[in-house]
Design a protein around this motif. Structure first.
Motif, PDB file in Angstrom:
ATOM      1  N   ARG A 112       0.832  -1.202   0.000  1.00 57.05           N
ATOM      2  CA  ARG A 112       0.000   0.000   0.000  1.00 57.05           C
ATOM      3  C   ARG A 112       0.869   1.256   0.000  1.00 57.05           C
ATOM      4  NH1 ARG A 112      -0.217   2.959   4.697  1.00 57.05           N
ATOM      5  NH2 ARG A 112       0.081   1.946   6.714  1.00 57.05           N
ATOM      6  N   GLN A 113       0.280   2.359  -0.376  1.00 57.38           N
ATOM      7  CA  GLN A 113       0.958   3.636  -0.329  1.00 57.38           C
ATOM      8  C   GLN A 113       0.996   4.154   1.114  1.00 57.38           C
ATOM      9  OE1 GLN A 113       2.542   5.223  -2.979  1.00 57.38           O
ATOM     10  NE2 GLN A 113       2.125   3.199  -3.855  1.00 57.38           N
ATOM     11  N   PRO A 114       2.088   4.776   1.530  1.00 55.77           N
ATOM     12  CA  PRO A 114       2.151   5.269   2.910  1.00 55.77           C
ATOM     13  C   PRO A 114       1.025   6.228   3.264  1.00 55.77           C
ATOM     14  CG  PRO A 114       4.332   5.277   1.923  1.00 55.77           C
ATOM     15  CD  PRO A 114       3.363   4.952   0.824  1.00 55.77           C
ATOM     16  N   GLU A 115       0.582   7.011   2.300  1.00 55.12           N
ATOM     17  CA  GLU A 115      -0.470   7.991   2.570  1.00 55.12           C
ATOM     18  C   GLU A 115      -1.845   7.352   2.760  1.00 55.12           C
ATOM     19  OE1 GLU A 115       3.017   9.770   0.855  1.00 55.12           O
ATOM     20  OE2 GLU A 115       1.723   8.136   0.108  1.00 55.12           O
ATOM     21  N   ASP A 116      -1.959   6.058   2.489  1.00 52.74           N
ATOM     22  CA  ASP A 116      -3.252   5.387   2.570  1.00 52.74           C
ATOM     23  C   ASP A 116      -3.563   4.814   3.943  1.00 52.74           C
ATOM     24  OD1 ASP A 116      -3.728   5.981  -0.067  1.00 52.74           O
ATOM     25  OD2 ASP A 116      -3.059   4.031  -0.821  1.00 52.74           O
ATOM     26  N   ARG A 168      21.926   5.949  17.852  1.00 48.85           N
ATOM     27  CA  ARG A 168      21.198   5.157  16.870  1.00 48.85           C
ATOM     28  C   ARG A 168      19.773   5.697  16.741  1.00 48.85           C
ATOM     29  NH1 ARG A 168      20.477   0.198  19.380  1.00 48.85           N
ATOM     30  NH2 ARG A 168      21.418   1.021  21.285  1.00 48.85           N
ATOM     31  N   ILE A 169      19.235   5.565  15.537  1.00 50.62           N
ATOM     32  CA  ILE A 169      17.838   5.882  15.270  1.00 50.62           C
ATOM     33  C   ILE A 169      17.137   4.584  14.901  1.00 50.62           C
ATOM     34  CG2 ILE A 169      16.195   7.145  13.828  1.00 50.62           C
ATOM     35  CD1 ILE A 169      17.783   8.992  15.557  1.00 50.62           C
ATOM     36  N   MET A 170      16.049   4.293  15.585  1.00 48.66           N
ATOM     37  CA  MET A 170      15.284   3.079  15.299  1.00 48.66           C
ATOM     38  C   MET A 170      13.934   3.436  14.684  1.00 48.66           C
ATOM     39  SD  MET A 170      17.256   2.382  18.151  1.00 48.66           S
ATOM     40  CE  MET A 170      16.210   2.347  19.576  1.00 48.66           C
ATOM     41  N   THR A 171      13.579   2.687  13.661  1.00 46.80           N
ATOM     42  CA  THR A 171      12.277   2.823  13.023  1.00 46.80           C
ATOM     43  C   THR A 171      11.544   1.497  13.152  1.00 46.80           C
ATOM     44  OG1 THR A 171      13.172   4.398  11.424  1.00 46.80           O
ATOM     45  CG2 THR A 171      11.060   3.386  10.901  1.00 46.80           C
ATOM     46  N   TYR A 172      10.366   1.514  13.769  1.00 46.20           N
ATOM     47  CA  TYR A 172       9.589   0.300  14.024  1.00 46.20           C
ATOM     48  C   TYR A 172       8.467   0.191  12.999  1.00 46.20           C
ATOM     49  CZ  TYR A 172      12.166  -0.169  18.337  1.00 46.20           C
ATOM     50  OH  TYR A 172      13.183  -0.319  19.247  1.00 46.20           O
ATOM     51  N   LEU A 173       8.380  -0.977  12.357  1.00 46.40           N
ATOM     52  CA  LEU A 173       7.426  -1.208  11.276  1.00 46.40           C
ATOM     53  C   LEU A 173       6.432  -2.290  11.680  1.00 46.40           C
ATOM     54  CD1 LEU A 173       9.904  -1.236   8.251  1.00 46.40           C
ATOM     55  CD2 LEU A 173       8.513   0.678   9.080  1.00 46.40           C
ATOM     56  N   SER A 174       5.157  -1.960  11.589  1.00 43.04           N
ATOM     57  CA  SER A 174       4.106  -2.921  11.907  1.00 43.04           C
ATOM     58  C   SER A 174       3.915  -3.896  10.751  1.00 43.04           C
ATOM     59  CB  SER A 174       2.788  -2.197  12.187  1.00 43.04           C
ATOM     60  OG  SER A 174       2.917  -1.322  13.289  1.00 43.04           O
ATOM     61  N   SER A 175       3.565  -5.122  11.084  1.00 38.40           N
ATOM     62  CA  SER A 175       3.323  -6.124  10.055  1.00 38.40           C
ATOM     63  C   SER A 175       2.006  -5.877   9.317  1.00 38.40           C
ATOM     64  CB  SER A 175       3.311  -7.519  10.681  1.00 38.40           C
ATOM     65  OG  SER A 175       2.958  -8.499   9.744  1.00 38.40           O
ATOM     66  N   GLU A 176       1.015  -5.342  10.023  1.00 34.90           N
ATOM     67  CA  GLU A 176      -0.316  -5.088   9.449  1.00 34.90           C
ATOM     68  C   GLU A 176      -0.902  -6.345   8.795  1.00 34.90           C
ATOM     69  OE1 GLU A 176      -0.457  -0.297   8.542  1.00 34.90           O
ATOM     70  OE2 GLU A 176      -0.064  -1.645   6.862  1.00 34.90           O
ATOM     71  N   ALA A 177      -0.759  -7.463   9.483  1.00 32.95           N
ATOM     72  CA  ALA A 177      -1.299  -8.711   8.936  1.00 32.95           C
ATOM     73  C   ALA A 177      -2.822  -8.696   8.882  1.00 32.95           C
ATOM     74  CB  ALA A 177      -0.824  -9.897   9.778  1.00 32.95           C
ATOM     75  N   TYR A 178      -3.474  -7.952   9.777  1.00 34.01           N
ATOM     76  CA  TYR A 178      -4.922  -8.045   9.915  1.00 34.01           C
ATOM     77  C   TYR A 178      -5.667  -6.754   9.594  1.00 34.01           C
ATOM     78  CZ  TYR A 178      -3.839 -12.433  12.207  1.00 34.01           C
ATOM     79  OH  TYR A 178      -3.367 -13.686  12.470  1.00 34.01           O
ATOM     80  N   GLU A 179      -5.014  -5.621   9.717  1.00 31.78           N
ATOM     81  CA  GLU A 179      -5.765  -4.370   9.559  1.00 31.78           C
ATOM     82  C   GLU A 179      -4.830  -3.234   9.182  1.00 31.78           C
ATOM     83  OE1 GLU A 179      -8.738  -1.448  12.201  1.00 31.78           O
ATOM     84  OE2 GLU A 179      -7.667  -3.108  13.145  1.00 31.78           O
ATOM     85  N   VAL A 180      -5.322  -2.362   8.306  1.00 32.53           N
ATOM     86  CA  VAL A 180      -4.661  -1.091   7.998  1.00 32.53           C
ATOM     87  C   VAL A 180      -5.546   0.018   8.536  1.00 32.53           C
ATOM     88  CG1 VAL A 180      -3.872   0.474   6.189  1.00 32.53           C
ATOM     89  CG2 VAL A 180      -3.530  -1.996   5.941  1.00 32.53           C
ATOM     90  N   ARG A 181      -5.017   0.799   9.432  1.00 29.14           N
ATOM     91  CA  ARG A 181      -5.808   1.892   9.993  1.00 29.14           C
ATOM     92  C   ARG A 181      -5.847   3.042   9.010  1.00 29.14           C
ATOM     93  NH1 ARG A 181      -2.993   2.938  15.583  1.00 29.14           N
ATOM     94  NH2 ARG A 181      -4.603   4.529  15.719  1.00 29.14           N
ATOM     95  N   PRO A 182      -7.011   3.625   8.773  1.00 24.73           N
ATOM     96  CA  PRO A 182      -7.121   4.701   7.792  1.00 24.73           C
ATOM     97  C   PRO A 182      -6.379   5.942   8.249  1.00 24.73           C
ATOM     98  CG  PRO A 182      -9.161   4.468   9.031  1.00 24.73           C
ATOM     99  CD  PRO A 182      -8.294   3.307   9.413  1.00 24.73           C
ATOM    100  N   PRO A 183      -5.962   6.767   7.292  1.00 20.91           N
ATOM    101  CA  PRO A 183      -5.296   8.011   7.684  1.00 20.91           C
ATOM    102  C   PRO A 183      -6.217   8.885   8.505  1.00 20.91           C
ATOM    103  CG  PRO A 183      -5.803   8.000   5.332  1.00 20.91           C
ATOM    104  CD  PRO A 183      -6.093   6.627   5.844  1.00 20.91           C
ATOM    105  N   ALA A 184      -5.617   9.690   9.372  1.00 23.50           N
ATOM    106  CA  ALA A 184      -6.379  10.554  10.263  1.00 23.50           C
ATOM    107  C   ALA A 184      -6.518  11.928   9.619  1.00 23.50           C
ATOM    108  CB  ALA A 184      -5.681  10.663  11.609  1.00 23.50           C
ATOM    109  N   VAL A 185      -7.742  12.292   9.307  1.00 25.39           N
ATOM    110  CA  VAL A 185      -8.009  13.612   8.736  1.00 25.39           C
ATOM    111  C   VAL A 185      -8.380  14.584   9.840  1.00 25.39           C
ATOM    112  CG1 VAL A 185      -9.418  14.914   7.106  1.00 25.39           C
ATOM    113  CG2 VAL A 185      -8.721  12.570   6.568  1.00 25.39           C
ATOM    114  N   THR A 186      -9.254  14.145  10.713  1.00 25.37           N
ATOM    115  CA  THR A 186      -9.612  14.924  11.901  1.00 25.37           C
ATOM    116  C   THR A 186      -9.523  14.006  13.105  1.00 25.37           C
ATOM    117  OG1 THR A 186     -11.961  14.422  11.620  1.00 25.37           O
ATOM    118  CG2 THR A 186     -11.128  16.463  10.625  1.00 25.37           C
ATOM    119  N   ALA A 187      -9.476  14.564  14.259  1.00 22.71           N
ATOM    120  CA  ALA A 187      -9.335  13.754  15.469  1.00 22.71           C
ATOM    121  C   ALA A 187     -10.575  12.917  15.699  1.00 22.71           C
ATOM    122  CB  ALA A 187      -9.109  14.657  16.683  1.00 22.71           C
TER     123      ALA A 187
END
Length: 384
Positions: free
Chosen positions: A334-338, A357-376
């Motif tokens: 998927r696109q990051p913006e999605d 060191r800088i660490m970046t943690y990446l979710s597997s998203e095996a079950y769900e992609v949370r939609p982008p947040a437009v408003t709170a």
């Protein structure tokens, strides 16, 4: 230490939890510069460590409500960046996922971890010494045991165990941490910890580490950015200004930090900041390492913005951000913006004898992609 022969490596079937996460690990391993043989060994190890849930089809719900990730996938990946080096790939997993209840989850996790340790010639003596503290007959809390593997050439990883300080009840978490530190020889360490809202994890480096660490993780809710810089107790560690600057860059906040006074937040902030305090010298009393973890997914409208902040921080610290976008593509199509949440945390780590060191943690998203947040939204899923 020995690793399985490359020709014994394999992955679970497509469309299963094991197939999904092993495929992600294979692609990430190549980005981290691991050989094909090592990548296959580590993919097989991940599937074996997950046990029966690795064969679970992804069209079924998650095997349980694992606290490890927002969508309850019991696997998370991370890349640790240093100047002038390829990123180090790590995988965090819950080997007892899907077990019936916390006690069985913990027992399964211990068994799997000890089996893996025996395969690699890794001693679990320090973990064994703490078993009665963290694995009571009727444990409480959101986890029993997590295992982290730092993947390196040769097919034999470095191993870390994450334990639950609240296993005997949240009211006893501080006492459990204090006892565990003393039992491992760190008698002065507890008093060196800053104040926190709760003790999240107690972690151990097992086996082949130059300086095995004992680590205490704390949660910090609603702390102003100007006060975060004072949370480090590491002698010779990062100064308050550096910590605060990292926090502001990771959260995209202005002068008022996490309170959101410089404008509306894209999400309701539910996850706390985390700090990790690492101890190596039993005589010193003070931590030899400090890490700040920022739940960037609660401070960005989508993963494109989270990646932009990660890229900027890597450049600021003299690290090559080029592997980051391919790493994201290795985890998802998927696109990051999605969506938001693929980039879960950004971390800044200082340890004696090593560059930051800088660490970046990446979710597997095996079950769900949370939609982008437009408003709170009214609510946000509570994660770790």
């Amino acid at each position: 230490m020995t690793a399985p022969r490359p020709d014994t490596a394999g992955t679970a079937a497509a469309g299963t939890l094991g197939g999904h996460t092993a495929g992600q690990l294979l692609r990430l391993s190549r980005i981290a510069g691991l050989s094909e043989a090592d990548s296959q060994i580590y993919a097989r190890t991940l599937v074996e460590a997950l046990g029966p849930v690795a064969r679970r089809p992804l069209d079924l719900p998650p095997p349980d409500d694992s606290f490890l990730s927002d969508d309850h996938t019991p696997v998370e990946f991370s890349l640790s960046f240093e100047p002038g080096r390829a990123p180090t790939l790590r995988v965090l997993l819950e080997p007892g996922a899907g077990a019936a209840g916390p006690a069985r989850n913990g027992a399964t996790g211990l068994r799997v971890l000890r089996e893996l340790a025996g395969r690699w010639g890794v001693t679990t003596d320090r973990l064994d010494e703490l078993e009665d503290l963290f694995f009571p007959p009727s444990p409480e809390g959101p986890l029993a045991l997590w295992c982290a593997l730092e993947l390196r050439p040769g097919g034999v990883p470095r191993v870390k165990a994450y334990l639950n300080p609240a296993a005997n009840g949240p009211q006893h978490a501080a006492k459990t941490v204090r006892k565990a530190l003393k039992r491992l020889g760190h008698r002065q360490a507890f008093t060196a910890l800053p104040d926190g809202d709760r003790h999240l994890f107690f972690a151990l480096d097992l086996g082949d580490w130059d300086e095995p660490r004992v680590k205490v993780y704390l949660a910090h809710h609603d702390v102003p950015a100007a006060q975060v810089g004072a949370l480090s107790r590491m002698e010779g560690g990062p100064g308050p200004a550096e910590i605060e600057e990292f926090l502001r860059a990771a959260t995209g906040t202005g002068a008022d930090g996490l309170r959101g006074d410089d404008g509306p937040r894209p999400r309701r902030v539910r996850r706390p900041l985390q700090t990790c305090h690492a101890f190596t010298d039993t005589a010193a009393g003070l931590p030899s390492g400090f890490t700040l973890y920022v739940p960037v997914r609660d401070h960005a409208p989508h993963d494109g913005e989270a990646l932009a902040r990660a890229t900027e921080l890597l450049r600021r610290y003299g690290m090559d951000p080029a592997p980051l976008l391919p790493a994201v593509a290795a985890v998802t199509s998927r696109q990051p913006e999605d969506g938001v949440g693929l980039v879960a945390y950004l971390g800044l780590a200082h340890q004696h004898g090593r560059p930051p060191r800088i660490m970046t943690y990446l979710s597997s998203e095996a079950y769900e992609v949370r939609p982008p947040a437009v408003t709170a939204p009214a609510e946000a899923t509570v994660g770790r």
